[in-house]
Design a protein around this motif. Structure first.
Motif, PDB file in Angstrom:
ATOM      1  N   ASP A 102       6.782  26.036  70.587  1.00  0.00           N
ATOM      2  CA  ASP A 102       6.174  25.605  71.850  1.00  0.00           C
ATOM      3  C   ASP A 102       4.926  24.778  71.553  1.00  0.00           C
ATOM      4  OD1 ASP A 102       5.822  25.354  74.650  1.00  0.00           O
ATOM      5  OD2 ASP A 102       6.618  27.390  74.909  1.00  0.00           O
ATOM      6  N   GLU A 103       4.332  24.256  72.610  1.00  0.00           N
ATOM      7  CA  GLU A 103       3.127  23.446  72.477  1.00  0.00           C
ATOM      8  C   GLU A 103       1.936  24.360  72.204  1.00  0.00           C
ATOM      9  OE1 GLU A 103       3.105  21.228  76.092  1.00  0.00           O
ATOM     10  OE2 GLU A 103       4.927  20.133  75.589  1.00  0.00           O
ATOM     11  N   ASP A 104       1.060  23.929  71.302  1.00  0.00           N
ATOM     12  CA  ASP A 104       0.001  24.805  70.806  1.00  0.00           C
ATOM     13  C   ASP A 104      -1.298  24.613  71.580  1.00  0.00           C
ATOM     14  OD1 ASP A 104      -1.227  26.705  69.323  1.00  0.00           O
ATOM     15  OD2 ASP A 104      -1.410  25.532  67.488  1.00  0.00           O
ATOM     16  N   ILE A 152       4.181  26.912  87.292  1.00  0.00           N
ATOM     17  CA  ILE A 152       5.204  27.375  86.351  1.00  0.00           C
ATOM     18  C   ILE A 152       4.824  27.081  84.906  1.00  0.00           C
ATOM     19  CG2 ILE A 152       7.051  27.147  88.043  1.00  0.00           C
ATOM     20  CD1 ILE A 152       7.901  24.577  86.547  1.00  0.00           C
ATOM     21  N   GLU A 153       3.864  26.180  84.677  1.00  0.00           N
ATOM     22  CA  GLU A 153       3.415  25.859  83.320  1.00  0.00           C
ATOM     23  C   GLU A 153       2.336  26.857  82.913  1.00  0.00           C
ATOM     24  OE1 GLU A 153       4.153  23.583  81.014  1.00  0.00           O
ATOM     25  OE2 GLU A 153       5.535  22.236  82.045  1.00  0.00           O
ATOM     26  N   ARG A 154       2.745  27.882  82.152  1.00  0.00           N
ATOM     27  CA  ARG A 154       1.796  28.917  81.715  1.00  0.00           C
ATOM     28  C   ARG A 154       1.828  29.018  80.195  1.00  0.00           C
ATOM     29  NH1 ARG A 154      -0.200  32.072  85.737  1.00  0.00           N
ATOM     30  NH2 ARG A 154       0.639  31.715  87.820  1.00  0.00           N
ATOM     31  N   LEU A 155       1.498  27.915  79.585  1.00  0.00           N
ATOM     32  CA  LEU A 155       1.534  27.802  78.131  1.00  0.00           C
ATOM     33  C   LEU A 155       0.446  28.650  77.498  1.00  0.00           C
ATOM     34  CD1 LEU A 155       2.862  26.137  75.797  1.00  0.00           C
ATOM     35  CD2 LEU A 155       1.030  24.475  76.126  1.00  0.00           C
ATOM     36  N   GLU A 156       0.788  29.303  76.381  1.00  0.00           N
ATOM     37  CA  GLU A 156      -0.221  30.002  75.604  1.00  0.00           C
ATOM     38  C   GLU A 156      -0.166  29.504  74.165  1.00  0.00           C
ATOM     39  OE1 GLU A 156       0.536  34.134  76.047  1.00  0.00           O
ATOM     40  OE2 GLU A 156       2.470  34.106  75.043  1.00  0.00           O
ATOM     41  N   SER A 157      -1.276  29.585  73.467  1.00  0.00           N
ATOM     42  CA  SER A 157      -1.390  29.033  72.120  1.00  0.00           C
ATOM     43  C   SER A 157      -0.484  29.769  71.138  1.00  0.00           C
ATOM     44  CB  SER A 157      -2.835  29.132  71.637  1.00  0.00           C
ATOM     45  OG  SER A 157      -3.205  30.497  71.478  1.00  0.00           O
ATOM     46  N   GLY A 158      -0.274  29.139  69.976  1.00  0.00           N
ATOM     47  CA  GLY A 158       0.522  29.777  68.946  1.00  0.00           C
ATOM     48  C   GLY A 158      -0.055  31.106  68.508  1.00  0.00           C
ATOM     49  N   VAL A 196       4.042  27.140  61.274  1.00  0.00           N
ATOM     50  CA  VAL A 196       3.968  25.728  60.909  1.00  0.00           C
ATOM     51  C   VAL A 196       3.548  24.959  62.157  1.00  0.00           C
ATOM     52  CG1 VAL A 196       5.191  23.735  59.978  1.00  0.00           C
ATOM     53  CG2 VAL A 196       5.780  26.029  59.189  1.00  0.00           C
ATOM     54  N   VAL A 197       2.564  24.081  62.020  1.00  0.00           N
ATOM     55  CA  VAL A 197       1.979  23.392  63.171  1.00  0.00           C
ATOM     56  C   VAL A 197       2.066  21.881  62.986  1.00  0.00           C
ATOM     57  CG1 VAL A 197      -0.077  23.114  64.609  1.00  0.00           C
ATOM     58  CG2 VAL A 197       0.374  25.313  63.500  1.00  0.00           C
ATOM     59  N   LEU A 198       2.567  21.197  64.009  1.00  0.00           N
ATOM     60  CA  LEU A 198       2.549  19.739  64.059  1.00  0.00           C
ATOM     61  C   LEU A 198       1.184  19.300  64.571  1.00  0.00           C
ATOM     62  CD1 LEU A 198       4.144  16.961  64.024  1.00  0.00           C
ATOM     63  CD2 LEU A 198       4.618  17.415  66.450  1.00  0.00           C
ATOM     64  N   THR A 199       0.564  18.314  63.902  1.00  0.00           N
ATOM     65  CA  THR A 199      -0.755  17.838  64.319  1.00  0.00           C
ATOM     66  C   THR A 199      -0.739  16.338  64.579  1.00  0.00           C
ATOM     67  OG1 THR A 199      -1.484  17.405  62.035  1.00  0.00           O
ATOM     68  CG2 THR A 199      -1.876  19.621  62.922  1.00  0.00           C
ATOM     69  N   VAL A 229       2.108  21.153  68.339  1.00  0.00           N
ATOM     70  CA  VAL A 229       3.277  22.011  68.522  1.00  0.00           C
ATOM     71  C   VAL A 229       3.318  23.024  67.383  1.00  0.00           C
ATOM     72  CG1 VAL A 229       5.797  22.093  68.711  1.00  0.00           C
ATOM     73  CG2 VAL A 229       4.558  20.111  69.610  1.00  0.00           C
ATOM     74  N   PHE A 230       3.637  24.275  67.699  1.00  0.00           N
ATOM     75  CA  PHE A 230       3.761  25.291  66.653  1.00  0.00           C
ATOM     76  C   PHE A 230       5.205  25.777  66.571  1.00  0.00           C
ATOM     77  CE2 PHE A 230       3.050  27.948  70.407  1.00  0.00           C
ATOM     78  CZ  PHE A 230       3.972  28.970  70.219  1.00  0.00           C
ATOM     79  N   ALA A 231       5.564  26.289  65.397  1.00  0.00           N
ATOM     80  CA  ALA A 231       6.886  26.873  65.192  1.00  0.00           C
ATOM     81  C   ALA A 231       6.733  28.176  64.422  1.00  0.00           C
ATOM     82  CB  ALA A 231       7.787  25.910  64.419  1.00  0.00           C
ATOM     83  N   THR A 232       7.420  29.224  64.886  1.00  0.00           N
ATOM     84  CA  THR A 232       7.376  30.527  64.228  1.00  0.00           C
ATOM     85  C   THR A 232       8.779  31.102  64.145  1.00  0.00           C
ATOM     86  OG1 THR A 232       6.971  31.624  66.364  1.00  0.00           O
ATOM     87  CG2 THR A 232       5.041  31.071  65.033  1.00  0.00           C
ATOM     88  N   ALA A 233       8.993  31.991  63.176  1.00  0.00           N
ATOM     89  CA  ALA A 233      10.270  32.685  63.031  1.00  0.00           C
ATOM     90  C   ALA A 233       9.990  34.178  62.909  1.00  0.00           C
ATOM     91  CB  ALA A 233      11.020  32.180  61.801  1.00  0.00           C
ATOM     92  N   TRP A 234      10.885  34.993  63.486  1.00  0.00           N
ATOM     93  CA  TRP A 234      10.622  36.425  63.607  1.00  0.00           C
ATOM     94  C   TRP A 234      11.867  37.247  63.298  1.00  0.00           C
ATOM     95  CZ3 TRP A 234       5.588  37.605  64.645  1.00  0.00           C
ATOM     96  CH2 TRP A 234       4.800  36.543  65.131  1.00  0.00           C
TER      97      TRP A 234
END
Length: 438
Positions: A303-305, A365-371, A416-419, A426-431
């Motif tokens: 999602d967006e960071d 509806i846009e309730r983005l939260e940071s990575g 991993v973060v796109l800058t 944008v951040f990416a995580t795996a769980w």
């Protein structure tokens, strides 16, 4: 006398903005130190001044600041001017509801977006690495997680109409041990946000099936549908979908490796208790609990960071202005000011700005939260971080080589973060659902 302020198709009739008529209503404070050079910091100050006026129901001051912003804004100007034009429209939209008797709003809904063809959507996704970054990281993590598996089932929660899957299908087709059989299941419901496509999910599945057959990958595509709720709002449809996310309803099989893919999705799930969700869980919390119970081999969240969920309008304006500057600035580096492709992409970012600034409660509806906040949420829900391998990092670097030099990548713990020019985008995580052994 009236002055008409326009913001990208919207107009609002304002009473004559006679500046400095009284000390308490003047905008001298907002403009102090800004005269002669309205840079980003000064524009942000004006936006906050307008927001404060609206929150205090000071219509005269709000009108005055909008008049100044209107003289700065331009949909075909520089980065700050273009960004300002969308913030002005969002404030106009908000003002028309806060002060309906004093302000006459005339503007079409930004939710009425043009439907793209599949080819146009591919070009849209390729424009900047905003989406491709997430596809690249996710596909690489999924590919590694299903090594040696002969059957793979992906539950895909995404707003980009399965655009990431041809690349994964191609990679699976090249496995030395041969491709697995692949099933992809998508929900029928989707938030009504850009990009929008002119073909159905079933048609998307048909196209993927044709490509998979061409690459000799056994393939199935399913849509979880509830036709009785097709005309209901997204949150109502998704709450119903939660009841279908069971092993039997999804036809999960013991010999399949289950993958959960969340691309720009969690931000649209309400974090407030609503409806019939049991035990006081929010829609977002209930979703995470349910997918954890399915015990997937890997869950990928992209999602967006940025944290745009604050209840304070001023906080959201500050964060939003300094964050959504990124796509406007990135497009400035390689597309002309009057590019139709650029204008459409910026309009879609504007859709986000209007919702973040113009609405409150369940209308927002846009309730983005940071990575960082998302990672804490995942850990609280019982998930465990999965690190990305060096092959994933190498693939991301190769992807970024195809784009402007301002794009970069960094690693924060196992994220991993796109800058863009050093700013997180944008951040990416795996769980995993069980902790990895050392």
């Amino acid at each position: 006398m009236k002055t008409e302020v326009r913001g990208n198709g919207a107009s609002i009739s304002l009473q004559n903005p006679s500046f400095f008529n009284t000390p308490q209503n003047s905008i001298a404070g907002a403009l102090k130190g800004c005269l002669g050079s309205l840079d980003g910091a000064c524009i942000e100050k004006l936006l906050l001044h307008c927001a404060s006026a609206l929150e205090n129901h000071d219509v005269t001051l709000a009108q005055q600041v909008m008049w100044v912003l209107n003289n700065v804004a331009s949909s075909v100007g520089d980065t700050n001017q273009r960004l300002t034009s969308w913030f002005l429209r969002a404030l106009i939209s908000r003002a028309s509801r806060v002060c309906p008797t004093a302000m006459n709003f005339n503007g079409g809904s930004m939710s009425q977006r043009r439907l793209m063809t599949v080819t146009e959507l591919a070009g849209y996704v390729d424009l900047i690495p905003w989406h491709r970054f997430g596809f690249c990281v996710s596909n690489s993590a999924i590919f590694k997680a299903v090594e040696g598996c002969t059957k793979v089932h992906i539950l895909d929660f995404s707003i980009t109409h399965c655009m990431q899957w041809p690349t994964l299908i191609d990679a699976l087709a090249k496995r030395p041990e041969g491709p697995p059989s692949l099933r992809i299941t998508v929900p029928s419901c989707r938030p009504q946000v850009p990009p929008l496509l002119n073909v159905t999910k079933e048609e998307v599945g048909h196209r993927l099936a044709k490509f998979a057959k061409f690459r000799d990958v056994p393939f199935e595509f399913h849509v979880k549908d509830d036709p009785y709720l097709s005309n209901e709002p997204f949150d109502v449809q998704f709450e119903s979908l939660l009841t279908q996310l069971t092993r039997s309803e999804l036809d999960l099989r013991e010999d399949e490796a289950l993958v959960i893919n969340c691309q720009n999705w969690l931000r649209y799930l309400s974090d407030e208790t609503k409806g019939n969700i049991a035990h006081g869980f929010s829609l977002r919390g209930a979703f995470l609990d349910i997918i954890k119970g399915l015990n997937p081999r890997v869950t990928v969240v992209v999602d967006e960071d940025s944290d745009l969920s604050a209840p304070s309008l001023s906080s959201r304006i500050t964060t939003c202005f300094n964050y959504l500057w990124i796509p406007f600035d990135a497009l400035e580096t390689f597309l002309p000011k009057d590019s139709s492709q650029r204008l459409e992409y910026e309009s879609d970012v504007g859709h986000k700005i209007e919702n973040i600034i113009g609405f409150e409660g369940f209308q927002r509806i846009e309730r983005l939260e940071s990575g960082a906040k998302l990672s804490q949420r995942m850990q609280n829900a019982g998930f465990f971080r999965l690190p990305f391998c060096e092959d994933t990092i190498s693939e991301v670097k190769s992807l970024l080589d195809e784009h402007a030099s301002g794009w970069g990548m960094k690693r924060e713990e196992d994220t991993v973060v796109l800058t863009w020019k050093g700013h997180n985008s944008v951040f990416a995580t795996a769980w995993a659902t069980t902790e990895l052994e050392d």
